[in-house]
Design an enzyme around this catalytic site. Structure first.
Site, PDB file in Angstrom:
ATOM      1  N   HIS A 118      33.047-122.878   9.467  1.00  0.00           N
ATOM      2  CA  HIS A 118      32.494-121.604   9.926  1.00  0.00           C
ATOM      3  C   HIS A 118      32.254-121.580  11.436  1.00  0.00           C
ATOM      4  O   HIS A 118      31.485-122.389  11.973  1.00  0.00           O
ATOM      5  CB  HIS A 118      31.174-121.313   9.216  1.00  0.00           C
ATOM      6  N   TYR A 145      19.988-109.877  10.324  1.00  0.00           N
ATOM      7  CA  TYR A 145      19.867-110.863   9.250  1.00  0.00           C
ATOM      8  C   TYR A 145      18.760-110.349   8.324  1.00  0.00           C
ATOM      9  O   TYR A 145      17.617-110.220   8.730  1.00  0.00           O
ATOM     10  CB  TYR A 145      19.543-112.239   9.809  1.00  0.00           C
TER      11      TYR A 145
END
Length: 615
Positions: free
Chosen positions: A397, A212
């Protein structure tokens, strides 16, 4: 209209294209010229009439096929096949594929031909269909992900309408698409439309399975000094990096300064804490693998910029690199399109679902394990305006083992004194991890103060021998939904998880090594059917800890169990003589009458037995 004009221009510049496709706002390339022949699919739809129209343009002079499949394979598919004869006649049929065999002509022809022609080596067919045909051999067209299958023969027409294996395709394939998820009546771009790119600059993707990446940017001066309105946003993924860039998220942030601006680094340890904390702020743009440009409705825009507004944004990029490749250069990001002209409504984005935590446990070898995140009525009562919020789009999601999601809408029915489940806000039981898109709803949904939301996520782990836990990696799992709505609220998240006291009770039953290494301890459990059922029951019946707010400011916290839904949602049956189901109160009344009737019958039987005994 602007999209259609662009498509028309692109077509005019390509070889052998004179047909006008400008009335079709949506397009997908099913096959490329490099792979043996260009296959383009165009479409449009009308939610009021519940009809959809298609056009295909294929670099072939033989037959052309298009279909809808339950799973991307040929068996049980609803297909059409057409071709243009040497004499200029168009042959076209609605067909059904029962197996891996030439599809037969359907007795009920529901795909209707509008026209066909051959043009400079291309076959063009135009046709339409109703969303629901009530034909047992047709698949309904819904807002869920469609598995579109395609095929063609480059040069040869069939010799008969009855196809044989001699008419076998020369090319075929499948693609996931959301046929009804776009904005069918998008307005032309405003004349004062500008854009701002939020992109990293030639960073090297780390040699890690999952990274990330966080980077901070200061908004340009024209945005900082005058309020702007985002009307659409587009992904800018570096060519060749599609397999690595999993998602892009852009947040507003008011706690940064110039020292934080730059290419950034790992959100874990490569940037300042102030940058990382911005990810709990206001989300202004989101994209995930498979998605495309998102366009706001004509009367809605997302406000940003101007005085007393955050001057900085932080972008989070999720890089997926399971092969640990070295030296991949990336400059991906998001393009924000904006105007200086306000619109009627100012939009917000609300993230709901389950907290991303390792305590989100999914057992191995399960077909349909369910996780639920909840937004309690305390949240909607505290933060939602009296007239409610209007949801116009949504993005569901999960990660790789998620195969379905259902965003439930629950409202207390005072007339019947029960919680009633309304039509789902969004539902996709054919979810495809590789095709994630923000979908416009068929109609706006109003969520009122006091309403409850439940996001159910369904996971399949058949063949796995280890647990899957919640987490950031693609191999971990999530259960989230991003609601696009108006008017804008002061909150950005509403998430839940099983309450801590309940977790402690469950963990006390697990092997002792769980306290040392959580994942290893869970993997030492014998995950037979009894253990899986026990975990599912625990997830369904436990008290839930829920938070609703911004994480940076005051929020609402509640611990409670899931509500008991007295009236589950029953969808209308368009193919029934009585398509509309009974109302909630009618169903409750019928149930109560049935209970009274059964009790009366039981009493009569008891009296009869007693009389017989005494007699």
């Amino acid at each position: 209209k602007a999209v259609a004009q662009i498509l028309l221009l692109a077509c005019a510049l390509s070889v052998g294209c004179a047909h006008d496709f400008s009335s079709y706002p949506f397009k997908a390339t099913l096959n490329t010229a490099e792979n043996g022949g260009l296959y383009e699919l165009y479409w449009k739809f009308d939610n009021a009439k519940e009809t959809i129209s298609f056009a295909v343009r294929v670099n072939a002079t033989g037959w052309v096929g298009l279909g809808l499949s339950p799973n991307g394979q040929m068996p049980n598919s609803d297909v059409v096949i057409g071709w243009v004869t040497d004499g200029g006649e168009t042959v076209f049929h609605d067909r059904f594929a029962g197996g891996r065999e030439p599809p037969t002509i359907d007795e009920q022809q529901d795909w209707m031909l509008k026209g066909g022609e051959e043009e400079n080596g291309f076959t063009i067919l135009e046709f339409s269909r109703k969303y629901v045909t009530c034909d047992e051999y047709d698949l309904p067209i819904t807002t869920e992900t469609a598995r579109v299958i395609w095929s063609f023969h480059a040069t040869t027409d069939p010799t008969s309408e009855v196809l044989t294996f001699a008419d076998r395709h020369s090319h075929k394939g499948a693609l996931s698409l959301n046929l009804l998820g776009g904005l069918p009546d998008a307005a032309p771009d405003p004349q004062d439309l500008e854009y701002y790119d939020v992109t990293v600059d030639e960073i090297i993707i780390p040699e890690n399975d999952t990274t990330y990446w966080c980077a901070a940017f200061r908004l340009p001066e024209d945005i900082r000094t005058q309020k702007k309105y985002i009307t659409k946003f587009s992904p800018r993924v570096t060519k060749g990096n599609d397999a690595h860039v999993h998602h892009l998220l852009v947040y507003l942030c008011d706690s940064l300064n110039e020292t934080h601006v730059g290419n950034g680094g790992s959100c874990r340890d490569g940037v300042a804490n102030e940058v990382v904390e911005c990810r709990s702020g206001v989300l202004i743009a989101a994209w995930a693998v498979g998605g495309e440009t998102f366009v706001y409705p004509n009367n809605v825009a997302f406000p940003f910029g101007g005085e007393d507004f955050p001057e900085y944004v932080v972008m989070e990029l999720h890089y997926d690199n399971p092969e640990l490749k070295q030296g991949t250069v990336d400059s991906s990001g998001m393009r924000l399109w904006y105007t200086s002209t306000p619109r009627e409504h100012e939009a917000g984005v609300l993230q709901v679902g389950h907290f991303v935590t390792e305590y989100h446990i999914i057992p191995p070898n399960s077909e349909n394990f369910t996780t639920t995140g909840i937004v309690f009525d305390d949240c909607t009562n505290e933060f939602f305006p009296q007239e409610g919020i209007h949801v116009f789009a949504n993005a569901l999601h999960t990660h790789e083992v998620g195969h379905g999601l259902n965003l439930q809408h629950i409202r207390y029915n005072s007339e019947c004194d029960v919680y009633e489940e309304l039509e789902p806000i969004d539902k996709n039981l054919k979810y495809d991890f590789d095709f994630q898109q923000i979908n416009h709803l068929k109609r706006e949904v109003v969520i009122m103060p006091g309403d409850i939301l439940q996001l159910k996520c369904f996971y399949g782990t058949k063949g796995f021998d280890k647990v899957t836990l919640g987490g950031l990696s693609t191999r971990d799992e999530m259960c989230l939904s991003f609601l696009f709505y108006y008017p804008k609220l002061e909150i950005s998240i509403a998430l839940s998880q099983i309450a801590e006291n309940e977790l402690r009770t469950y963990f006390s039953k697990l092997p002792p090594e769980t306290a040392v290494n959580f994942r290893n301890g869970l993997n030492s459990v014998t995950w037979d059917e009894a253990a899986m059922n026990d975990l599912q029951r625990f997830a369904n019946e436990s008290e839930q800890f829920a938070y609703c707010g911004n994480l940076q400011d005051r929020g609402v916290v509640k611990s409670s169990k899931f509500p008991n839904i007295g009236c589950p949602y029953i969808p209308p049956d368009q193919c029934s003589a009585t398509p509309n189901p009974p109302t909630c109160c009618e169903r409750i009344s019928a149930t109560e009458d049935g209970v009274v009737l059964r009790a009366s019958v039981a009493l009569l039987l008891l009296l009869s037995l007693l009389a017989a005994t005494l007699g």
